[in-house]
Design an enzyme around this catalytic site. Structure first.
Site, PDB file in Angstrom:
ATOM      1  CD  GLU A 111      66.608  -4.724   4.061  1.00 53.90           C
ATOM      2  OE1 GLU A 111      65.658  -4.375   4.472  1.00 53.90           O
ATOM      3  OE2 GLU A 111      66.807  -4.703   2.842  1.00 53.90           O
ATOM      4  CD  GLU A 131      68.721   0.038   2.723  1.00 50.70           C
ATOM      5  OE1 GLU A 131      68.779  -1.264   2.683  1.00 50.70           O
ATOM      6  OE2 GLU A 131      69.128   0.835   3.837  1.00 50.70           O
TER       7      GLU A 131
END
Length: 257
Positions: A111, A131
């Protein structure tokens, strides 16, 4: 607190280095430090390009420190807001940011890389947003930036399956912009940033601003901003110098104003 973020400036290029060995986890402390460093860079007109890297060769960042994961909704919201403020501070810099990637580039590490303008990876890099395998999802704007980078269906596939891709596949997807042999990402990222720093700074910043504005608000809004930005640039020293140098068949002498 574990982890630190250091910055140095040479030749108009700021080198920002995350140090939290062995995996350079993005703890809340590290993200807070990174945001503050980016705010300093944004106010420094001597910086014309940025290289973002991490210490060691095991990981650019293996992501967040799972031991810091919250156990209630309110704390979870605060955590997501802090992540957004950190990665947005990178994305919103007026200066272009080149990410130097090797080893693990996972979760919050990817990210963070997605918030950069250009990504250079060496052959050891493995990238992904896994995730979902923990029962959560990439909430540091991964669901927003990954589709804009590699397309909606490929982004959904990566996130829904928690897939991790190697450097070759990342290059095919457009997740990274350049792939180099092991150990050569430092030189490659520095070379790109140095070339950017040699271009007239106001024009460079206008390009980044116009592109990002159009992506966020649409083509018409991007065109409107283009008109405003180019009007101002025509009156600058560097624009006049660039045109005159072209007419005189010589190298321009840019002063970045």
């Amino acid at each position: 607190m574990a982890g630190s973020v250091e910055m140095s400036v040479t030749g108009g290029v700021a080198l920002v280095e995350i140090s939290n060995p062995p995996l350079n986890l993005l703890t809340m402390h590290v993200r807070s430090e990174l945001r503050l460093v980016m705010e300093r860079i944004g106010c420094d007109s001597s910086v014309r390009a940025v290289v973002l890297r991490s210490t060691g060769d095991r990981a650019f960042s293996a992501g967040s420190d799972i031991s810091e994961f919250p156990r209630d909704a309110r704390a979870g919201h605060r955590r997501a807001v802090q992540e957004h403020s950190c990665y947005d501070a990178v994305a919103d810099l007026p200066q272009p940011v080149v990410a130097e990637l090797s080893g693990h580039v996972l979760g919050g590490g990817l990210e963070l890389a997605l918030a950069c303008d250009i990504r250079v990876a060496d052959a050891t890099a493995h990238l992904g947003l896994p995730e979902v395998k923990l029962g959560v999802f990439p909430s540091g704007a991964g669901t927003q930036r990954l589709p804009r980078t590699i397309g909606v269906s490929q982004a959904k596939r990566m996130m829904l399956l928690g897939e991790i891709v190697d450097a070759d596949r990342a290059l095919e997807l457009g997740l990274v912009d350049e792939m180099v042999p092991r150990g050569q990402a430092t030189a490659a990222a520095a070379e790109i940033a140095g070339r950017i720093a040699g271009q007239p700074a106001l024009a460079v910043q206008a390009i980044k601003k116009a592109v990002d504005h159009g992506l966020r608000f649409g083509t018409r809004a991007g065109q409107a901003l283009e008109a405003e930005l180019i009007a101002g640039l025509f009156a600058t020293h560097d624009a006049q110098e660039g045109v005159q140098a072209f007419l005189e068949s010589r190298e321009p002498q840019f002063t970045h104003d």
